[in-house]
Design a protein around this motif. Structure first.
Motif, PDB file in Angstrom:
ATOM      1  N   VAL A 119      -4.313  34.178  44.471  1.00 49.49           N
ATOM      2  CA  VAL A 119      -5.503  33.485  44.945  1.00 49.49           C
ATOM      3  C   VAL A 119      -5.094  32.391  45.922  1.00 49.49           C
ATOM      4  O   VAL A 119      -4.218  31.581  45.631  1.00 49.49           O
ATOM      5  CB  VAL A 119      -6.291  32.870  43.770  1.00 49.49           C
ATOM      6  CG1 VAL A 119      -7.468  32.052  44.294  1.00 49.49           C
ATOM      7  CG2 VAL A 119      -6.767  33.957  42.823  1.00 49.49           C
ATOM      8  N   GLN A 139      -3.631  34.468  39.655  1.00 50.88           N
ATOM      9  CA  GLN A 139      -4.728  34.525  38.687  1.00 50.88           C
ATOM     10  C   GLN A 139      -4.891  35.970  38.266  1.00 50.88           C
ATOM     11  O   GLN A 139      -5.231  36.819  39.072  1.00 50.88           O
ATOM     12  CB  GLN A 139      -6.011  33.994  39.309  1.00 50.88           C
ATOM     13  CG  GLN A 139      -7.185  33.901  38.344  1.00 50.88           C
ATOM     14  CD  GLN A 139      -8.357  33.158  38.947  1.00 50.88           C
ATOM     15  OE1 GLN A 139      -8.232  32.025  39.395  1.00 50.88           O
ATOM     16  NE2 GLN A 139      -9.508  33.817  39.001  1.00 50.88           N
ATOM     17  N   THR A 175      -3.665  38.812  40.636  1.00 54.15           N
ATOM     18  CA  THR A 175      -4.047  38.581  42.029  1.00 54.15           C
ATOM     19  C   THR A 175      -3.528  37.239  42.514  1.00 54.15           C
ATOM     20  O   THR A 175      -3.543  36.254  41.786  1.00 54.15           O
ATOM     21  CB  THR A 175      -5.592  38.601  42.169  1.00 54.15           C
ATOM     22  OG1 THR A 175      -6.084  39.838  41.676  1.00 54.15           O
ATOM     23  CG2 THR A 175      -6.007  38.432  43.620  1.00 54.15           C
ATOM     24  N   HIS A 177      -1.188  28.845  47.185  1.00 55.40           N
ATOM     25  CA  HIS A 177      -1.588  29.996  46.367  1.00 55.40           C
ATOM     26  C   HIS A 177      -1.283  29.734  44.894  1.00 55.40           C
ATOM     27  O   HIS A 177      -0.457  28.897  44.552  1.00 55.40           O
ATOM     28  CB  HIS A 177      -0.816  31.267  46.763  1.00 55.40           C
ATOM     29  CG  HIS A 177      -0.855  31.620  48.199  1.00 55.40           C
ATOM     30  ND1 HIS A 177      -1.987  32.090  48.826  1.00 55.40           N
ATOM     31  CD2 HIS A 177       0.115  31.590  49.151  1.00 55.40           C
ATOM     32  CE1 HIS A 177      -1.711  32.345  50.103  1.00 55.40           C
ATOM     33  NE2 HIS A 177      -0.448  32.043  50.323  1.00 55.40           N
ATOM     34  N   CYS A 232     -10.286  31.454  47.991  1.00 54.94           N
ATOM     35  CA  CYS A 232     -11.333  30.675  47.334  1.00 54.94           C
ATOM     36  C   CYS A 232     -12.201  30.045  48.414  1.00 54.94           C
ATOM     37  O   CYS A 232     -11.733  29.227  49.202  1.00 54.94           O
ATOM     38  CB  CYS A 232     -10.719  29.581  46.461  1.00 54.94           C
ATOM     39  SG  CYS A 232      -9.944  30.221  44.975  1.00 54.94           S
TER      40      CYS A 232
END
Length: 249
Positions: free
Chosen positions: A53, A48, A51, A45, A19
């Motif tokens: 993220v 999502q 995945t 982490h 992000c």
């Protein structure tokens, strides 16, 4: 029968996405300390879709304390991982239930996972309680496996058969424990999480029972929505007619 897709896949099969935008203010504050860590990188982490993220990376240089803020809509499992650099230690990850409020994580460099203490999350406390109940059954299963091997080596076939029958009962007990725990904690987001992670391949009636017992708030949470979607997907998949040779031609 078509294979249904588990909404939460194993970590090893996922892609990583970072992000770029970090939240300056949010409804979740994570404070932490890794005693003994002088230099390294910590990563936060979450999963999502399919995945992993990366929510944030924390560079540690001398000061092992850290504090970060995020926005979170509902309780969700987060992962804190440690990059030790050249070390090959496998003790580099701990998971915890994040939820709105202030969560404190205290651990050590030497035993990053086993020394970890997470406070400030009611859902995490509930999940730890569940892991204890599951661990007790798993430990007994492992003991039975050792006893079965010993009986086989001693050619004690009758004893081996009895132990194997008991081992099968322990497997059923493990799943029943998961169902009962989820039903007894219907007002916690841990309930649908257990259903998705530990009961996804069990009979659909168990998932339905858990789903129907959830409070409205939990149903509208992250894992409540995932469980609802997963049950629908499984039902659609299992209701598909089996193709015959004539149909496939």
């Amino acid at each position: 029968m078509k294979q249904y897709i588990l909404p939460i896949l194993f970590l090893g099969t996922m892609l990583f996405i970072s992000c770029d935008k970090k939240e300056v203010n949010g409804n979740l504050t994570i404070n932490g300390k890794v005693e003994g860590l002088k230099q390294g990188v910590l990563y936060l982490h979450k999963i999502q879709d399919t995945t992993i993220v990366t929510l944030d990376s924390i560079v540690v240089k001398g000061d092992s304390n850290f504090s970060r803020q995020f926005n979170i809509d509902s309780p969700e499992m987060y992962y804190l991982t440690l990059d030790r650099g050249s070390s090959n230690s496998m003790d580099n990850e701990l998971m915890f239930f994040a939820e709105p409020g202030t969560i404190t994580i205290e651990t050590t460099l030497k035993k990053f996972y086993s020394d970890a203490k997470v406070t400030g999350s009611k859902n995490n406390d509930i999940y730890k309680e569940y892991l204890k109940t599951r661990s007790a059954i798993t430990d007994r299963q492992n003991e039975l496996i050792i006893d079965i091997i010993k009986a086989e080596n001693q050619n004690a076939l009758h004893q081996k058969d009895s132990l194997m029958a008991l081992s099968k009962k322990m497997v059923a007990r493990k799943y029943l424990n998961a169902v009962n725990f989820a039903l007894n904690h219907k007002n916690s987001d841990v309930s649908p999480y257990i259903a998705l992670m530990d009961l996804y391949d069990r009979q659909i009636k168990y998932l339905d029972t858990i789903n129907n017992s959830l409070t409205l708030e939990v149903k509208n949470g992250h894992y409540g929505k995932l469980l609802e979607a997963f049950i629908k997907e499984r039902k659609d998949s299992e209701n598909q007619p089996i193709a015959t040779d004539n149909q496939s031609e």
